[in-house]
Design a protein around this motif. Sequence first.
Motif, PDB file in Angstrom:
ATOM      1  N   ASN A 251     -14.237 -46.862  -7.585  1.00 34.01           N
ATOM      2  CA  ASN A 251     -14.937 -46.288  -9.068  1.00 34.01           C
ATOM      3  C   ASN A 251     -14.350 -47.650  -9.889  1.00 34.01           C
ATOM      4  OD1 ASN A 251     -16.700 -44.614  -8.481  1.00 34.01           O
ATOM      5  ND2 ASN A 251     -15.417 -43.243  -8.650  1.00 34.01           N
ATOM      6  N   VAL A 252     -12.982 -48.229  -9.222  1.00 31.38           N
ATOM      7  CA  VAL A 252     -12.279 -48.963  -9.938  1.00 31.38           C
ATOM      8  C   VAL A 252     -13.233 -50.626 -10.457  1.00 31.38           C
ATOM      9  CG1 VAL A 252     -10.467 -50.624 -10.519  1.00 31.38           C
ATOM     10  CG2 VAL A 252     -10.134 -48.114 -10.262  1.00 31.38           C
ATOM     11  N   ASP A 253     -12.931 -51.262 -10.972  1.00 28.73           N
ATOM     12  CA  ASP A 253     -13.899 -52.759 -11.111  1.00 28.73           C
ATOM     13  C   ASP A 253     -12.662 -53.372 -10.983  1.00 28.73           C
ATOM     14  OD1 ASP A 253     -15.352 -55.175 -11.798  1.00 28.73           O
ATOM     15  OD2 ASP A 253     -15.141 -54.380 -14.037  1.00 28.73           O
ATOM     16  N   MET A 254     -12.939 -54.518  -9.835  1.00 27.30           N
ATOM     17  CA  MET A 254     -11.751 -55.006  -9.581  1.00 27.30           C
ATOM     18  C   MET A 254     -11.404 -56.579 -10.690  1.00 27.30           C
ATOM     19  SD  MET A 254     -10.934 -54.850  -6.018  1.00 27.30           S
ATOM     20  CE  MET A 254     -10.550 -56.276  -6.179  1.00 27.30           C
ATOM     21  N   GLU A 255     -12.524 -57.226 -11.741  1.00 30.11           N
ATOM     22  CA  GLU A 255     -11.753 -57.642 -11.976  1.00 30.11           C
ATOM     23  C   GLU A 255     -10.801 -57.465 -13.219  1.00 30.11           C
ATOM     24  OE1 GLU A 255     -13.224 -59.707 -16.593  1.00 30.11           O
ATOM     25  OE2 GLU A 255     -14.319 -58.293 -16.064  1.00 30.11           O
ATOM     26  N   LEU A 256     -10.546 -55.789 -13.435  1.00 29.48           N
ATOM     27  CA  LEU A 256      -9.403 -54.893 -14.136  1.00 29.48           C
ATOM     28  C   LEU A 256      -7.944 -55.483 -13.195  1.00 29.48           C
ATOM     29  CD1 LEU A 256     -10.472 -51.408 -15.272  1.00 29.48           C
ATOM     30  CD2 LEU A 256      -9.831 -53.504 -16.389  1.00 29.48           C
ATOM     31  N   GLN A 257      -7.751 -55.583 -11.767  1.00 24.71           N
ATOM     32  CA  GLN A 257      -7.199 -56.023 -11.199  1.00 24.71           C
ATOM     33  C   GLN A 257      -6.336 -57.641 -10.574  1.00 24.71           C
ATOM     34  OE1 GLN A 257      -6.915 -54.015  -6.720  1.00 24.71           O
ATOM     35  NE2 GLN A 257      -8.557 -52.872  -7.247  1.00 24.71           N
ATOM     36  N   TYR A 258      -8.065 -58.412 -10.942  1.00 24.78           N
ATOM     37  CA  TYR A 258      -7.685 -59.497 -11.160  1.00 24.78           C
ATOM     38  C   TYR A 258      -6.966 -60.399 -12.832  1.00 24.78           C
ATOM     39  CZ  TYR A 258     -10.899 -60.201  -7.428  1.00 24.78           C
ATOM     40  OH  TYR A 258     -11.348 -60.103  -6.035  1.00 24.78           O
ATOM     41  N   ASN A 259      -7.321 -58.716 -13.467  1.00 28.09           N
ATOM     42  CA  ASN A 259      -6.619 -59.486 -14.704  1.00 28.09           C
ATOM     43  C   ASN A 259      -4.510 -58.938 -14.284  1.00 28.09           C
ATOM     44  OD1 ASN A 259      -9.462 -60.519 -15.741  1.00 28.09           O
ATOM     45  ND2 ASN A 259      -9.693 -58.400 -16.546  1.00 28.09           N
TER      46      ASN A 259
ATOM     47  N   TYR B 291      -1.539 -61.348 -22.458  1.00 29.44           N
ATOM     48  CA  TYR B 291      -2.113 -60.526 -21.484  1.00 29.44           C
ATOM     49  C   TYR B 291      -3.905 -60.053 -21.489  1.00 29.44           C
ATOM     50  CZ  TYR B 291       3.142 -59.514 -20.390  1.00 29.44           C
ATOM     51  OH  TYR B 291       4.222 -59.904 -19.950  1.00 29.44           O
ATOM     52  N   LEU B 292      -3.970 -59.857 -20.287  1.00 30.05           N
ATOM     53  CA  LEU B 292      -5.569 -59.196 -20.228  1.00 30.05           C
ATOM     54  C   LEU B 292      -5.729 -57.629 -20.398  1.00 30.05           C
ATOM     55  CD1 LEU B 292      -6.913 -62.149 -17.523  1.00 30.05           C
ATOM     56  CD2 LEU B 292      -6.269 -62.194 -20.943  1.00 30.05           C
ATOM     57  N   ASP B 293      -6.841 -56.843 -20.116  1.00 28.30           N
ATOM     58  CA  ASP B 293      -7.125 -55.468 -20.298  1.00 28.30           C
ATOM     59  C   ASP B 293      -6.967 -55.302 -17.833  1.00 28.30           C
ATOM     60  OD1 ASP B 293      -7.611 -55.043 -22.134  1.00 28.30           O
ATOM     61  OD2 ASP B 293      -9.843 -55.293 -22.350  1.00 28.30           O
ATOM     62  N   GLY B 294      -5.919 -54.068 -18.439  1.00 26.70           N
ATOM     63  CA  GLY B 294      -5.908 -54.167 -16.596  1.00 26.70           C
ATOM     64  C   GLY B 294      -5.815 -52.437 -16.421  1.00 26.70           C
ATOM     65  N   MET B 295      -5.622 -51.741 -15.490  1.00 28.10           N
ATOM     66  CA  MET B 295      -6.120 -50.147 -15.138  1.00 28.10           C
ATOM     67  C   MET B 295      -5.232 -49.912 -16.017  1.00 28.10           C
ATOM     68  SD  MET B 295      -6.974 -47.834 -11.964  1.00 28.10           S
ATOM     69  CE  MET B 295      -5.546 -48.476 -10.754  1.00 28.10           C
ATOM     70  N   VAL B 296      -5.193 -48.506 -16.807  1.00 29.53           N
ATOM     71  CA  VAL B 296      -4.001 -47.564 -16.941  1.00 29.53           C
ATOM     72  C   VAL B 296      -4.295 -46.432 -16.628  1.00 29.53           C
ATOM     73  CG1 VAL B 296      -2.813 -47.469 -19.206  1.00 29.53           C
ATOM     74  CG2 VAL B 296      -3.696 -49.613 -19.049  1.00 29.53           C
ATOM     75  N   LEU B 297      -3.825 -45.648 -16.094  1.00 30.67           N
ATOM     76  CA  LEU B 297      -3.820 -44.239 -15.252  1.00 30.67           C
ATOM     77  C   LEU B 297      -3.308 -43.580 -16.501  1.00 30.67           C
ATOM     78  CD1 LEU B 297      -1.673 -44.358 -11.890  1.00 30.67           C
ATOM     79  CD2 LEU B 297      -4.851 -44.811 -12.764  1.00 30.67           C
ATOM     80  N   HIS B 298      -4.255 -42.776 -17.187  1.00 31.38           N
ATOM     81  CA  HIS B 298      -4.212 -41.553 -17.967  1.00 31.38           C
ATOM     82  C   HIS B 298      -5.088 -40.139 -18.088  1.00 31.38           C
ATOM     83  CE1 HIS B 298      -4.243 -41.100 -22.654  1.00 31.38           C
ATOM     84  NE2 HIS B 298      -5.047 -40.989 -22.160  1.00 31.38           N
ATOM     85  N   TYR B 299      -4.504 -39.272 -18.360  1.00 34.66           N
ATOM     86  CA  TYR B 299      -4.652 -38.371 -17.934  1.00 34.66           C
ATOM     87  C   TYR B 299      -5.575 -37.903 -16.802  1.00 34.66           C
ATOM     88  CZ  TYR B 299      -1.733 -36.966 -22.458  1.00 34.66           C
ATOM     89  OH  TYR B 299      -1.172 -36.324 -22.840  1.00 34.66           O
TER      90      TYR B 299
END
Length: 281
Positions: free
Chosen positions: A66-74, A112-120
């Motif tokens: 469920n994680v968009d790969m674009e966030l990982q490329y960013n 800096y671009l939008d990447g995955m941030v863990l939150h609660y």
Amino acid sequence: MYMAKAAMKPVKRSRLRLFAGKRYFIWRRYLKWVVQPGKRALTRKTADLPHVAMNHATPLLRSLRNVDMELQYNKIVNLKLAVAKLNGLLIRPGETFSYWRMIGKPTRRKGYLDGMVLHYGGFHSGVGGGLCQLSNLIYWMTLHTPLTVTERHRHSYDVFPDEQRTQPFGSGATCSYNYLDLQLCNETENTYQLKLWLDDTHLRGEWRCGEEQLYTYEVYESDHVISLEPWGGYIRSNQISRRIFSRTGELAGNEWITGNHALMMYSPLLHESAPQEIPGN
């Protein structure tokens, strides 16, 4: 331990409280930087110091549900920008290192671009997301040196299963600008140098030093337990320690590093007849 785990029962807080609380801790950190500047490590050197104390690498891309790969490329873009601020940094005897003071605030203006941030216990996109991979790498390498970790924050949530995990659970260091920082101090008589780079597949790093280390270190976990709590959630716990060996391979010591408790955000694979607490391997 029970009280620590009981305190991890999720408590839903309003957006206003979360916003206000984060701003409070950010500005408290800014104030601390002003009144307690410390002897900071600021010098960077292109040429490598002669001895490798520890090296490690972590993959840049993982297949996460469920994680968009674009966030990982960013994330790769974000890592390159942060690495450019840290690569070659010298930490001389008596100097301190602050992850966020060296990198600065990640903003769009800086690239800096939008990447995955863990939150609660979940994740969302955020500017500069993914920089925890870099703080995790630095922390893990530091545990294999005599450098002193003066500030490190553990992950409160275990979000993804252990697929492809190569390090013990709880051996990372989460970060959030600027109040969740990773800070180190060089209390040795040896100068250390942080080397970081990315290749096509991995984020790579080294701690190098001016003189060969007297000891080597083996980091390991113990007391790994998954427990079903009375309120219905699973808590994962363990202890992280390290064995210290002399240059001749003799055991010179055994140090406790930290304990971890994390709320699991996925169901462990439990056998029907398994007890509520399951020792880890």
